[in-house]
Design an enzyme around this catalytic site. Structure first.
Site, short mmCIF file in Angstrom:
data_model
loop_
_atom_site.label_atom_id
_atom_site.label_comp_id
_atom_site.label_asym_id
_atom_site.label_seq_id
_atom_site.Cartn_x
_atom_site.Cartn_y
_atom_site.Cartn_z
N HIS A 67 25.11 0.44 -20.53
CA HIS A 67 26.17 -0.33 -19.88
C HIS A 67 25.66 -1.13 -18.68
O HIS A 67 26.33 -2.01 -18.18
CB HIS A 67 27.30 0.62 -19.44
CG HIS A 67 28.67 0.02 -19.54
ND1 HIS A 67 28.90 -1.31 -19.37
CD2 HIS A 67 29.88 0.58 -19.79
CE1 HIS A 67 30.21 -1.56 -19.51
NE2 HIS A 67 30.82 -0.42 -19.78
N ASP B 1 27.89 -5.28 -21.69
CA ASP B 1 29.29 -5.08 -21.34
C ASP B 1 30.04 -4.50 -22.54
O ASP B 1 29.63 -4.68 -23.69
CB ASP B 1 29.93 -6.41 -20.92
CG ASP B 1 29.37 -6.89 -19.59
OD1 ASP B 1 28.83 -6.05 -18.84
OD2 ASP B 1 29.45 -8.10 -19.32
#
Lengths: 378, 442
Positions: free
Chosen positions: B412, B416
């Site tokens: 992450h 995204d």
């Protein structure tokens, strides 16, 4: 306050012998007996044989650790030759030659590497951390730079006592960026101590290249800041190293104070058996450096004088090989120091805590279920 | 006479080395100093010369094997009665594992060599610690113990005044020392220790029928896997996205191919679908390497897929290169070759690196979903599960379809959430409508 002219700093490298074996300074050559040069060369050849053997020993699991001198032999044998036997020497770790040249027994050196019962430091040090008290060569310290203030202090003490001996210490260019370098050189400058600070600039602080340890183009320039004499010398030129150290010693004995010598050289082998220069040096750079190797250079000159030939080279290597193998065989046959000596020498007398630990160890060793043996052996 | 050559510690404190190349064959005659093999450790790559003269009777490891320091690498049948000078040390010495003798004697407290040694080391130290005393340990050591799930009160400290060191904790975690696993309070005391009553009453005795616990050291591949998994978990910000994919169409294609003589699994289809999607500009950042220290993300031009493969020794991730440019048929062949080599422990070292994205397939044992750990420096990993027939609502009818869950983990820090989700959806679209797959197939 009396303003005085600071001593000179020479950054044009002092050179006597060209890489092709021809001479730049015939006058100086006349000051060194040719037979001595042949002896020095033979000792440097032998050193290379010893180093090669020790690295193999380490790779075979028979030696814990080793650091070779390969490529920097002139920086050990040159100063040892140039100085008197009563001058004190503080090596870093890459100069066993300074002691061997003064007669430190090969057997004792090897006993230390193996760490057996005849090791003067009783097997407590890493290999390579030898001691040669009888030769006025001080124990090697692992932390880099420790020897620099020690050398400055020893030199100062000798001056106070009225001796005319000097003290020399050896270190790498990486160490010249450590705090002890400043402490030692500043003090020696103030005290006009008869010290010689011999920096072997081999281009790498282990794997860190010169440019990443300092912004100065020459380590010798740092002498300016301490108001002491500085000299750059070709560290692969045995004659130049002898000349530089002689001049520094004469300067110191005359009461003018210390000299910082920067010997530009190159470590042709790995930093140690725990290092792999392939990771940080190019093959081209190494080949270029090998062309400056101090040994072939000196050999060319000796051969031109009719003082050396291939037969002598072979014989010297064979003799060195035989000597080191015999010393190793004897060293490996000796037992380790008794385990119970572990508690000696830290203090003049054992402290109560050490005494208690010694008793506890003795009881454990005699209990029969110990993995160790009480005395010697393996 | 057989001489067993054990791998020495050729760096300082090196515990293992990868045997990269044999320089002698079995049966070869070697002299002293004959180069035997090349080994790569954390610190150096070195050629190891022979300490003995004789015939190579046996090579105990293969190229690419990770050899623990102290393990017998090869056996030399010694020739000639008298060893020559280079090895003329008394045989008693040379055969008693020289390195072990150097290490064990002066440096015993830090040498977790064998359980026996561990036990003798721990005893005198525990004797110095008071039973009910608070455990002495630095905050970093406590943190390490917590992170490894080690109860620090049950670790025998070998440091000053019984201080528990990080080595003690890792040792206890690895289970190397029986003493380390015993509760401090009731640790066996050495013969010389002052007598001391156990602080707690004897615990209920465990049933004896099971025998002793088995303790093994984390060595070689297992150790590497541990380190890499830990590193990935410690650095990447994992998030996992799961979706269900309909494999009915692919399943039909697979049957057609089988009838035409090409036996394949589902994996090559998934590989092609993944490669096609990764090559779309919006998903380039998923086919990438991250270097957080340098602060860079390198989007890779080609798609080289790591295929997580279970072997007896542990997990290996061989790489299938250039998946974007290969036909299904080629992939089928390469996959089976790579899997065979991995299981036979014969993968060339080069084939274990360079992947840009990894697929891990749990196959028939696939469960429903999982949280795969990213194979760094990559930024995403796709986990495949079991394909099975499930009831699915199509229109207003319930029909039976071949379905599979896909679990995809992303870093992450780089990816995204909506990009990760879109990636899985794009792969799913191609797999559910293979005509789309064909359109971009190369």
């Amino acid at each position: 306050m009396a303003a005085s002219q600071p001593p000179p700093v020479e950054i044009a490298p002092l050179r006597v012998l060209r890489a092709d074996g021809t001479i730049l300074d015939p006058e100086f050559i006349d000051s060194v007996p040719a037979s001595d040069i042949a002896r020095l060369y033979a000792a440097m050849v032998a050193q290379r044989v010893y180093d090669d053997r020790m690295i193999k020993m380490q790779r075979q699991g028979r030696l814990g650790f080793y650091l070779a001198c390969t490529g920097e032999e002139a920086c050990a044998y040159g100063p040892a030759y140039a100085l008197r036997d009563d001058d004190w020497m503080f090596p870093a770790y890459r100069e066993p030659g300074v002691a061997l040249w003064r007669g430190f027994p090969l057997q004792t050196w090897v006993d230390n590497l193996v760490g057996n019962c005849d090791d003067p430091v009783k097997g407590r040090q890493m290999p390579v951390h030898w001691s040669a008290r009888a030769q006025n060569v001080v124990s090697i310290s692992s932390p880099v730079g420790t020897q620099i203030p020690q050398c400055a202090g020893t030199a100062y003490a000798m001056r106070q006592r009225g001796d005319d001996a000097v003290a020399i210490c050896f270190f790498g260019e990486g160490t010249s960026s450590e705090g002890d370098f400043h402490v030692g050189l500043n003090f020696a400058g103030v005290a006009k101590a008869p010290a010689i600070f011999f920096c072997r600039n081999n281009g790498y602080a282990i794997s860190t290249p010169y440019e990443k340890t300092t912004a100065t183009p020459h380590i010798a320039l740092r002498a300016l800041g301490y108001g002491i004499r500085g000299q750059v010398v070709d560290g692969n030129d045995l004659f130049a190293v002898i000349k530089a150290v002689r001049e520094a010693a004469a300067f110191a004995r005359a009461g003018h104070g210390p000299t910082l010598i920067e010997a530009k050289t190159y470590r042709l082998a790995a930093h140690s058996t725990s290092d792999d220069p392939k990771a940080y040096r190019s093959r081209e750079e190494e080949a270029e450096a090998a062309a400056q190797d101090p040994l072939p250079r000196l050999r060319r000159w000796l051969e031109a004088q009719g003082l050396w030939d291939e037969a002598r080279e072979q014989q010297t290597q064979a003799e060195a090989s035989e000597a080191i193998l015999a010393a190793l065989a004897r060293a490996e046959a000796k037992p380790h120091p008794p385990l119970t000596t572990l508690f000696d020498d830290v203090f003049a007398a054992r402290t109560p805590l050490l005494e208690a630990q010694a008793l506890e160890l003795a009881a454990h060793l005699s209990s029969g279920d110990s993995a160790y043996r009480a005395s010697g052996g393996h | 006479m057989a001489f067993e050559f054990k791998l020495p510690d050729i760096g300082e404190g090196v515990v293992e080395g990868e045997l990269t190349k044999w320089l002698v064959d079995e049966g070869a005659e070697v002299a002293e100093d004959t180069p035997l093999f090349e080994v790569l450790t954390d610190k150096v790559s070195a050629v190891i010369p022979s300490p003995r003269r004789g015939r190579v009777a046996k090579r105990h490891f293969g190229e690419g094997d990770v050899v623990p320091v102290g393990a017998v690498v090869l056996t030399i049948e010694e020739s000639g009665a008298a060893p020559t000078a280079a090895a003329s040390a008394p045989t008693a010495h040379a055969q008693a594992a020289p390195i072990a003798s150097y290490v064990a004697a002066p440096a015993a407290p830090v040498a977790p060599v064998a359980p026996a040694a561990g036990a003798t080391i721990a005893a005198p130290v525990t004797a110095l610690t008071q039973a009910n005393e608070r455990v002495r340990a630095a905050p970093a050591t406590r943190k390490l113990a917590r992170s490894l799930g080690v109860d620090i009160t049950r670790v025998a400290g070998t440091g000053d005044h019984g201080r528990v060191t990080q080595e003690d904790v890792t040792r206890a975690h690895a289970g190397a020392s029986p003493a380390a696993a015993a509760p401090r309070a009731s640790a066996p005391t050495a013969a010389v220790a002052p007598p001391r009553a156990p602080a707690t009453p004897a615990a209920p005795v465990a049933p004896t029928a099971l025998g002793a616990d088995e303790v093994t050291k984390l060595l070689g591949l297992r150790r590497k896997i541990s380190e890499r998994m830990r590193h990935s978990r410690d650095t990447a910000a994992h998030f996992t996205y799961v979706d269900e994919v309909d494999f009915t169409a692919i399943s039909a294609l697979k049957d057609q191919l089988r009838d035409a003589g090409l036996r394949t699994t589902y994996l090559p289809f998934v590989m092609k679908a993944v490669a096609i999607v990764l090559q779309r500009p919006e998903f380039h950042s998923l086919n990438a390497h991250v270097d957080y220290q340098a602060g860079t993300l390198t989007k890779k031009a080609g798609v080289h897929l790591g295929i997580a493969t279970a072997t007896d020794a542990g997990l290996l991730v061989p790489v299938v290169q250039d998946v974007h440019g290969k036909s299904l048929r080629t992939l089928v062949g390469e996959l089976s070759a790579v899997a065979d080599a991995a299981r036979a422990n014969a993968l060339p070292v080069a084939s274990l690196s360079g992947s840009t994205f990894t697929i891990t397939s749990l196959g028939k044992a696939g469960g429903m979903f999982a949280t795969p750990i990213i194979n760094q420096p990559e930024v995403a990993i796709l986990g495949l599960h079991k394909i099975e027939k499930r009831p699915v609502v199509v229109g207003d009818a319930i029909v039976i379809r071949e379905r599979m869950y896909m679990s995809c983990s992303f870093d992450h820090r780089i990816i995204d959430g909506h990009i990760g989700a879109a990636f899985v959806q794009a792969v799913r679209e191609l797999l559910e409508a293979p005509a789309l797959l064909l359109a971009d197939l190369r």
